[in-house]
Design a protein around this motif. Structure first.
Motif, short mmCIF file in Angstrom:
data_model
loop_
_atom_site.label_atom_id
_atom_site.label_comp_id
_atom_site.label_asym_id
_atom_site.label_seq_id
_atom_site.Cartn_x
_atom_site.Cartn_y
_atom_site.Cartn_z
N TYR A 127 -10.10 108.95 88.94
CA TYR A 127 -11.52 108.67 89.60
C TYR A 127 -12.08 109.65 90.74
O TYR A 127 -10.92 108.18 91.71
CB TYR A 127 -12.54 107.40 89.18
CG TYR A 127 -14.30 108.73 89.20
CD1 TYR A 127 -14.53 108.56 87.70
CD2 TYR A 127 -14.73 107.44 89.40
CE1 TYR A 127 -15.69 109.15 88.06
CE2 TYR A 127 -16.05 107.92 90.06
CZ TYR A 127 -16.88 108.57 88.76
OH TYR A 127 -18.11 108.92 89.52
N ARG B 36 -13.99 108.85 93.14
CA ARG B 36 -13.87 107.64 94.86
C ARG B 36 -13.10 106.00 95.14
O ARG B 36 -12.71 106.00 95.37
CB ARG B 36 -15.75 107.10 94.29
CG ARG B 36 -16.46 108.28 94.46
CD ARG B 36 -17.95 107.33 94.84
NE ARG B 36 -18.52 107.39 93.23
CZ ARG B 36 -18.10 105.76 92.82
NH1 ARG B 36 -17.22 105.07 93.86
NH2 ARG B 36 -18.09 105.67 91.52
N SER C 201 -22.31 112.77 95.35
CA SER C 201 -21.98 111.79 94.03
C SER C 201 -22.81 110.75 93.29
O SER C 201 -23.69 110.49 94.48
CB SER C 201 -20.64 111.02 94.74
OG SER C 201 -21.09 110.01 95.40
N GLY C 202 -23.11 109.76 92.57
CA GLY C 202 -23.97 109.07 92.31
C GLY C 202 -24.04 107.77 93.40
O GLY C 202 -25.37 107.83 93.48
N MET C 203 -22.92 107.61 93.98
CA MET C 203 -22.53 106.55 95.26
C MET C 203 -23.34 107.04 96.39
O MET C 203 -24.37 106.33 97.23
CB MET C 203 -21.40 106.07 94.71
CG MET C 203 -20.82 104.93 94.14
SD MET C 203 -22.51 103.67 93.38
CE MET C 203 -22.79 102.39 94.88
N TYR D 10 -23.90 98.38 87.65
CA TYR D 10 -22.74 99.14 87.70
C TYR D 10 -21.77 98.50 89.56
O TYR D 10 -22.66 98.20 90.01
CB TYR D 10 -22.83 100.64 87.95
CG TYR D 10 -21.18 101.48 88.50
CD1 TYR D 10 -20.21 101.43 87.61
CD2 TYR D 10 -21.90 101.31 89.68
CE1 TYR D 10 -19.16 102.05 88.39
CE2 TYR D 10 -20.04 102.58 90.57
CZ TYR D 10 -19.05 102.56 89.47
OH TYR D 10 -18.16 103.00 90.16
N GLU E 84 -30.61 98.91 86.99
CA GLU E 84 -30.55 99.75 85.81
C GLU E 84 -30.97 99.96 84.85
O GLU E 84 -31.22 98.65 84.11
CB GLU E 84 -28.87 99.58 85.72
CG GLU E 84 -28.00 99.97 87.45
CD GLU E 84 -26.38 99.28 86.59
OE1 GLU E 84 -26.05 99.71 85.63
OE2 GLU E 84 -26.16 99.80 88.01
N ASN F 270 -24.91 98.59 83.69
CA ASN F 270 -23.54 99.32 83.00
C ASN F 270 -22.78 97.57 83.58
O ASN F 270 -22.58 97.59 84.72
CB ASN F 270 -23.19 100.00 83.46
CG ASN F 270 -21.48 100.90 83.53
OD1 ASN F 270 -21.09 100.45 82.64
ND2 ASN F 270 -21.07 101.80 84.67
N ASP G 290 -31.74 103.16 88.62
CA ASP G 290 -30.73 104.25 88.05
C ASP G 290 -30.37 104.10 86.39
O ASP G 290 -30.89 103.29 85.51
CB ASP G 290 -29.51 102.98 88.37
CG ASP G 290 -28.80 104.34 87.91
OD1 ASP G 290 -28.43 105.43 87.54
OD2 ASP G 290 -27.19 104.52 89.37
N THR H 107 -28.94 106.16 85.41
CA THR H 107 -27.59 107.60 84.51
C THR H 107 -27.19 106.71 83.08
O THR H 107 -26.96 108.65 82.73
CB THR H 107 -26.31 106.62 85.30
OG1 THR H 107 -26.78 106.93 86.98
CG2 THR H 107 -24.93 107.75 85.20
N SER I 272 -26.20 109.60 88.59
CA SER I 272 -25.31 109.91 88.89
C SER I 272 -24.75 111.94 87.80
O SER I 272 -24.99 110.71 86.86
CB SER I 272 -23.79 109.10 88.08
OG SER I 272 -22.70 109.68 88.18
N THR J 29 -22.89 113.64 87.41
CA THR J 29 -21.48 112.88 87.84
C THR J 29 -20.92 113.42 86.33
O THR J 29 -20.15 113.60 85.10
CB THR J 29 -20.10 111.94 88.24
OG1 THR J 29 -20.73 112.03 89.45
CG2 THR J 29 -19.37 112.41 87.84
N LYS J 30 -21.91 112.30 85.08
CA LYS J 30 -21.67 111.37 83.85
C LYS J 30 -22.81 112.66 83.12
O LYS J 30 -22.22 113.57 82.49
CB LYS J 30 -22.33 110.43 83.69
CG LYS J 30 -21.72 108.95 84.87
CD LYS J 30 -20.45 109.03 84.92
CE LYS J 30 -20.11 107.72 85.37
NZ LYS J 30 -20.21 107.53 87.19
N ALA K 25 -21.10 114.67 91.13
CA ALA K 25 -22.55 114.65 91.49
C ALA K 25 -24.05 113.28 91.72
O ALA K 25 -23.66 112.81 90.79
CB ALA K 25 -23.03 116.10 91.24
N1 PLP Z 1 -24.86 104.31 88.65
C1 PLP Z 1 -24.25 104.11 87.20
C2 PLP Z 1 -25.47 103.42 86.76
C3 PLP Z 1 -22.87 104.53 87.29
O1 PLP Z 1 -22.42 103.98 85.90
C4 PLP Z 1 -21.92 105.07 88.45
C5 PLP Z 1 -20.76 105.66 88.43
O2 PLP Z 1 -19.93 105.00 86.79
C6 PLP Z 1 -22.71 105.12 89.55
C7 PLP Z 1 -24.23 104.40 89.28
C8 PLP Z 1 -22.11 106.60 90.50
O3 PLP Z 1 -21.99 107.90 90.49
P1 PLP Z 1 -20.62 108.12 91.05
O4 PLP Z 1 -19.18 107.66 90.57
O5 PLP Z 1 -21.12 109.98 90.57
O6 PLP Z 1 -21.01 108.21 92.42
#
Ligand code: PLP
Length: 505
Positions: free
Chosen positions: A59, A61, A192-194, A220, A264, A268, A293, A295, A314, A316-317, A327
């Motif tokens: 992964y 990051r 990225s999500g972060m 998360y 969230e 997660n 969030d 995601t 995120s 990315t998912k 992303a």
């Molecule tokens: N938010 C949630 C709920 C996530 O599960 C994640 C990553 O698993 C993120 C944010 C961070 O996203 P990224 O990994 O794309 O930076």
């Protein structure tokens, strides 16, 4: 040269012992990696060379892509760095300086510098090898480091279609805006999500210097870490129940109110949803922003904009699905009284240029069937959950339709589903979990929301150093998180059946 693109990980998941380190999907840009046995996860967490040496990717990051490592070595040589120096590569001065600042603040007088690589247009943060862990933490929390595609291009092995990249970013913003009913100008893209979360966090800290943030319910891992490591501290409510709401009210009405409330929907890995109307009722009179969030649910299943001032995702998912690009997005709620301030704060800095051209083009391409994929996942997952809930080997299942469902339903779109993430705990988990996991014939590794189902011992992977603390908050170390992909229900059930058979069921 590594061979990629040969194996279809949906029909032929690399899930046996010998598949350790296989990229998931079979791409040089894969964001997940096969950790087929529970022991591999432990080895990964402990930095065991017999595991790490086998990883063809990881992964991004958490595991700097090998191609990015190559670029680092080239950059170190180009700038004539000392033999005891290492570097991280960032796409521009702003992100590199942030990284350098983070490292300097946490290390005692070690020399840290930034070096612009003029021929490449990127910036290296150069630091002594002794403090590489601090640099790695920043890379992980902020998700702003250079991407594998960008590094490939800079090493002369890939392309960069700038014009198409610009168009792709515009189209991505339009698509996301349309899906969630906001304006395109209010969607900001990130690498990225972060990176999206940390941009919001910087904005909140700038709006209310010295104020702590609130994390409402267990999130998360890195969303909490970022709030703890950066900014002015955090108040954590690990369970977002009525007691937590009462305490939140006290905090908001106190003389040190928070700079914002993070949650969230759903969380997660416990798939719980917070009571957004109740939080909004507490925070709105004080102008304290709510950051949601979405995601895990996705913006197709929920619409949180009635309550959220700002939303992080995120991409990315689920949005990507393919699992070959990192992303993120921030969407500002145009109806929020804070929208103008957020727009200015987010447009400042490197803005959405941080999602590199080729990554934006890939993400756009991947997102074309986002709606169809989510429909399918929304349909398969509850069937699997229903079946698992009555299985004699299963102690407990977590899924948004079962956890605090009324809170999820308050923001569920008409016709929206409960998405594709579930967590499960087996009976006699201490004895059965590793055996079950090892025998499971689906992809196993980090990430979620991919087109291929993906399982992991989530707590070991994300919270290895704090398992006891997590258990004290109700998160069993034996939790197995499953992200359901596009496979048939019967195929997945059969695969799970065989894993249950391995533990005598
Ligand atoms: N938010 C949630 C709920 C996530 O599960 C994640 C990553 O698993 C993120 C944010 C961070 O996203 P990224 O990994 O794309 O930076």
């Amino acid at each position: 040269m590594d061979n990629f693109g040969v194996r279809d990980v949906v029909t032929d998941p690399p899930c046996g012992e010998g598949d350790l380190g296989h990229p998931l999907p079979d791409s040089p840009y894969a964001v997940s990696v096969a950790l087929p046995h529970w022991e591999h996860v432990i080895g990964y967490e402990e930095g065991a060379p017999k595991v790490l040496d086998k990883l063809r990717t990881g992964y991004p990051r958490f595991f700097v892509p090998r191609i990015v490592r190559q670029l680092e070595i080239q950059c170190l040589s180009e700038i004539g760095a000392g033999s005891d120096e290492l570097c991280s590569i960032y796409p521009d001065e702003i992100t590199a300086e942030r990284c350098a600042g983070y490292i300097r603040e946490r290390t005692d007088g070690w020399p840290v510098r930034t070096e612009r690589l003029h021929d490449k247009g990127v910036v290296a943060v150069v630091f002594p090898a002794q403090i590489h862990r601090v640099a790695a933490d920043y890379w992980r929390y902020c998700g702003e480091g250079i991407s594998a595609r960008h590094a490939t291009f800079l090493l002369g092995q890939g392309e960069c279609r700038q014009g198409e990249g610009l168009d792709a970013r515009a189209e991505l913003r339009d698509g996301i805006a349309k899906d969630c009913g906001q304006g395109s100008q209010d969607v900001f893209l990130f690498s990225s999500g972060m990176a999206a979360v940390s941009a919001v966090h910087r904005a909140l800290n700038a709006f209310a210097p010295g104020m702590r943030s609130v994390q409402f319910d267990f999130p998360y891992v890195d969303v909490l870490r970022t709030q703890r490591e950066m900014g002015d501290g955090n108040v954590f409510f690990p369970i977002g129940d009525a007691d937590a709401l009462r305490e939140l009210r006290q905090l908001v009405e106190s003389d040190s109110p928070p700079c914002g409330v993070y949650c969230e929907l759903p969380s997660n890995p416990l798939l719980r949803s917070v009571d957004l109307p109740a939080i909004a009722e507490i925070t709105r009179p004080f102008g304290i922003p709510i950051v949601v969030d979405d995601t895990v649910a996705t913006n197709l299943n929920v619409d949180v904009f009635e309550y959220a001032d700002i939303v992080t995702t995120s991409l990315t998912k689920y949005y990507s699905g393919k699992g070959d690009v990192l992303a993120g997005a921030v969407t500002v709620n145009e109806a929020s009284p804070l929208s103008a301030k957020f727009r200015v704060a987010l447009a400042d800095g490197n803005g959405d240029k941080s999602l590199w051209d080729e990554d934006a083009i890939t993400l756009l391409e991947n997102s074309r069937d986002y709606h169809q994929r989510m429909e399918r996942i929304n349909e398969t997952t509850p069937r699997l959950v229903n079946w698992l809930e009555t299985h004699p080997a299963v102690e407990r299942i977590w899924y948004p339709a079962g956890e605090t469902r009324q809170c999820y339903d308050m923001v569920r779109r008409p016709g929206g589903g409960y998405s594709g993430l579930l967590s499960l705990l087996l009976r006699d988990a201490g004895n059965n979990s590793a055996k079950f996991y090892d025998a499971l014939e689906i992809c196993k590794g980090p990430s979620l929301g991919a087109n291929f189902s993906l399982a992991c011992p989530y707590m070991f992977l994300a919270h290895y150093q704090e398992l006891d603390w997590c258990e004290s908050l109700g998160l069993s170390r034996w939790l197995i998180r499953v992200s359901v992909g596009l496979e048939d229900f019967t195929d997945l059930r059969d695969r799970l059946e065989r894993a249950f058979a391995a533990i005598g069921h």
